[in-house]
Design a protein around this motif. Structure first.
Motif, mmCIF file in Angstrom:
data_model
loop_
_atom_site.group_PDB
_atom_site.id
_atom_site.type_symbol
_atom_site.label_atom_id
_atom_site.label_comp_id
_atom_site.label_asym_id
_atom_site.label_seq_id
_atom_site.Cartn_x
_atom_site.Cartn_y
_atom_site.Cartn_z
ATOM 1 N N ILE A 43 0.880 -1.165 0.000
ATOM 2 C CA ILE A 43 0.000 0.000 0.000
ATOM 3 C C ILE A 43 0.920 1.217 0.000
ATOM 4 O O ILE A 43 1.698 1.398 0.946
ATOM 5 C CB ILE A 43 -0.908 0.032 1.252
ATOM 6 C CG1 ILE A 43 -1.794 -1.202 1.312
ATOM 7 C CG2 ILE A 43 -1.732 1.314 1.279
ATOM 8 C CD1 ILE A 43 -2.583 -1.345 2.608
ATOM 9 N N ASP A 44 0.849 2.016 -1.042
ATOM 10 C CA ASP A 44 1.727 3.192 -1.158
ATOM 11 C C ASP A 44 3.181 2.815 -0.886
ATOM 12 O O ASP A 44 3.876 3.471 -0.098
ATOM 13 C CB ASP A 44 1.272 4.310 -0.209
ATOM 14 C CG ASP A 44 -0.065 4.887 -0.613
ATOM 15 O OD1 ASP A 44 -0.331 4.992 -1.829
ATOM 16 O OD2 ASP A 44 -0.852 5.245 0.284
ATOM 17 N N ARG A 111 -6.159 3.498 4.665
ATOM 18 C CA ARG A 111 -5.419 3.870 3.448
ATOM 19 C C ARG A 111 -5.727 2.910 2.311
ATOM 20 O O ARG A 111 -5.901 3.320 1.157
ATOM 21 C CB ARG A 111 -3.917 3.900 3.718
ATOM 22 C CG ARG A 111 -3.493 5.139 4.462
ATOM 23 C CD ARG A 111 -2.026 5.188 4.796
ATOM 24 N NE ARG A 111 -1.130 4.880 3.696
ATOM 25 C CZ ARG A 111 0.128 4.491 3.876
ATOM 26 N NH1 ARG A 111 0.619 4.343 5.084
ATOM 27 N NH2 ARG A 111 0.895 4.243 2.838
ATOM 28 N N TYR A 112 -5.770 1.614 2.615
ATOM 29 C CA TYR A 112 -6.068 0.589 1.607
ATOM 30 C C TYR A 112 -7.435 0.844 0.969
ATOM 31 O O TYR A 112 -7.562 0.924 -0.250
ATOM 32 C CB TYR A 112 -6.008 -0.781 2.278
ATOM 33 C CG TYR A 112 -6.404 -1.966 1.425
ATOM 34 C CD1 TYR A 112 -6.003 -2.102 0.109
ATOM 35 C CD2 TYR A 112 -7.163 -2.997 1.969
ATOM 36 C CE1 TYR A 112 -6.344 -3.218 -0.650
ATOM 37 C CE2 TYR A 112 -7.505 -4.111 1.227
ATOM 38 C CZ TYR A 112 -7.093 -4.217 -0.081
ATOM 39 O OH TYR A 112 -7.437 -5.323 -0.823
ATOM 40 N N ASN A 115 -7.492 4.058 -1.103
ATOM 41 C CA ASN A 115 -6.793 3.891 -2.378
ATOM 42 C C ASN A 115 -7.631 3.083 -3.368
ATOM 43 O O ASN A 115 -7.620 3.373 -4.573
ATOM 44 C CB ASN A 115 -5.436 3.231 -2.174
ATOM 45 C CG ASN A 115 -4.399 4.177 -1.602
ATOM 46 O OD1 ASN A 115 -4.597 5.391 -1.570
ATOM 47 N ND2 ASN A 115 -3.298 3.628 -1.139
ATOM 48 N N GLN A 118 -10.069 5.389 -4.980
ATOM 49 C CA GLN A 118 -9.463 6.393 -5.852
ATOM 50 C C GLN A 118 -8.883 5.801 -7.136
ATOM 51 O O GLN A 118 -8.338 6.526 -7.967
ATOM 52 C CB GLN A 118 -8.369 7.145 -5.103
ATOM 53 C CG GLN A 118 -8.896 7.965 -3.955
ATOM 54 C CD GLN A 118 -7.788 8.520 -3.081
ATOM 55 O OE1 GLN A 118 -6.614 8.433 -3.398
ATOM 56 N NE2 GLN A 118 -8.171 9.099 -1.953
ATOM 57 N N THR A 119 -9.005 4.503 -7.316
ATOM 58 C CA THR A 119 -8.428 3.840 -8.487
ATOM 59 C C THR A 119 -9.055 4.358 -9.783
ATOM 60 O O THR A 119 -10.271 4.491 -9.880
ATOM 61 C CB THR A 119 -8.637 2.314 -8.388
ATOM 62 O OG1 THR A 119 -7.947 1.830 -7.233
ATOM 63 C CG2 THR A 119 -8.128 1.588 -9.621
ATOM 64 N N TYR A 132 -3.666 2.224 -9.900
ATOM 65 C CA TYR A 132 -3.205 3.609 -9.906
ATOM 66 C C TYR A 132 -4.377 4.551 -9.691
ATOM 67 O O TYR A 132 -5.490 4.268 -10.120
ATOM 68 C CB TYR A 132 -2.575 3.955 -11.263
ATOM 69 C CG TYR A 132 -1.357 3.144 -11.618
ATOM 70 C CD1 TYR A 132 -0.082 3.644 -11.377
ATOM 71 C CD2 TYR A 132 -1.476 1.891 -12.211
ATOM 72 C CE1 TYR A 132 1.051 2.909 -11.711
ATOM 73 C CE2 TYR A 132 -0.352 1.155 -12.549
ATOM 74 C CZ TYR A 132 0.910 1.665 -12.304
ATOM 75 O OH TYR A 132 2.017 0.940 -12.634
ATOM 76 N N ASP A 133 -4.091 5.698 -9.087
ATOM 77 C CA ASP A 133 -5.075 6.773 -9.058
ATOM 78 C C ASP A 133 -4.670 7.777 -10.138
ATOM 79 O O ASP A 133 -3.684 7.575 -10.839
ATOM 80 C CB ASP A 133 -5.205 7.402 -7.671
ATOM 81 C CG ASP A 133 -3.975 8.185 -7.228
ATOM 82 O OD1 ASP A 133 -3.051 8.418 -8.039
ATOM 83 O OD2 ASP A 133 -3.928 8.582 -6.058
ATOM 84 N N ARG A 140 -0.621 2.852 -6.357
ATOM 85 C CA ARG A 140 -1.018 3.033 -4.954
ATOM 86 C C ARG A 140 -1.119 1.681 -4.262
ATOM 87 O O ARG A 140 -0.846 1.562 -3.079
ATOM 88 C CB ARG A 140 -2.365 3.750 -4.866
ATOM 89 C CG ARG A 140 -2.413 5.140 -5.479
ATOM 90 C CD ARG A 140 -1.399 6.112 -4.901
ATOM 91 N NE ARG A 140 -1.529 6.381 -3.503
ATOM 92 C CZ ARG A 140 -2.059 7.483 -2.981
ATOM 93 N NH1 ARG A 140 -2.505 8.430 -3.755
ATOM 94 N NH2 ARG A 140 -2.112 7.636 -1.687
ATOM 95 N N LEU A 141 -1.567 0.655 -5.025
ATOM 96 C CA LEU A 141 -1.720 -0.693 -4.474
ATOM 97 C C LEU A 141 -1.092 -1.699 -5.429
ATOM 98 O O LEU A 141 -1.246 -1.578 -6.651
ATOM 99 C CB LEU A 141 -3.207 -1.023 -4.295
ATOM 100 C CG LEU A 141 -3.979 -0.109 -3.349
ATOM 101 C CD1 LEU A 141 -5.477 -0.331 -3.520
ATOM 102 C CD2 LEU A 141 -3.557 -0.337 -1.905
#
Length: 148
Positions: A43-44, A111-112, A115, A118-119, A132-133, A140-141
């Motif tokens: 994650i990040d 956060r997971y 994210n 936000q994908t 990705y965002d 991001r993941l």
């Protein structure tokens, strides 16, 4: 008599279905996305090795074609939601709905799930799935494919 009424409808349906185009290029990638359980590895860029359930339980996500749904396990909770695929490698995920079990790594799970919501696109390379965002060039993941 019934046949005469249904004939125009049958012709219209045949014409409509015949004019549908398939996006052949997008189907193999989408099929690959749907064919596996994806275990969370980072994650990040922070490595994630296990969930809080146990040392053996790993956080994951699965994409199901039926209902365009997602299910998974975060570091703390199970979650579910929906996804939609766009052209190319565009991917949108709804905000996942988790169960509500508190745990010591709740911040990581938050956060997971954020994210995931936000994908905007995905990439599959070998056995890796990267999400990705729209704001970052790095994923991001990151997930690793395993047998479901």
């Amino acid at each position: 008599m019934m046949f005469r009424r249904l004939l125009p409808l049958a012709i219209l349906v045949s014409i409509s279905l015949g004019s549908c185009e398939k996006n052949e290029a997008a189907e193999p990638a989408a099929a690959t996305l749907l064919e596996a359980r994806w275990m969370l590895t980072s994650i990040d860029e922070f490595p994630v090795m296990a969930s809080s359930y146990s040392g053996a339980a790993r956080s994951y996500i699965e994409f199901a074609a039926l209902g365009n749904s997602i299910v998974g396990l975060g570091p703390c909770n199970n979650f579910s939601g929906r996804f939609s695929l766009g052209s190319g490698q565009q991917l949108q995920l709804s905000t996942p709905i988790p169960t509500q079990t508190p745990c010591p790594v709740q911040t990581l799970e938050t956060r997971y799930l954020a994210n995931l919501a936000q994908t905007t696109r995905y990439e599959i390379s070998g056995d890796d799935l990267r999400l990705y965002d729209g704001s970052m060039a790095t994923p991001r993941l990151v997930f690793r494919r395993v047998a479901p």
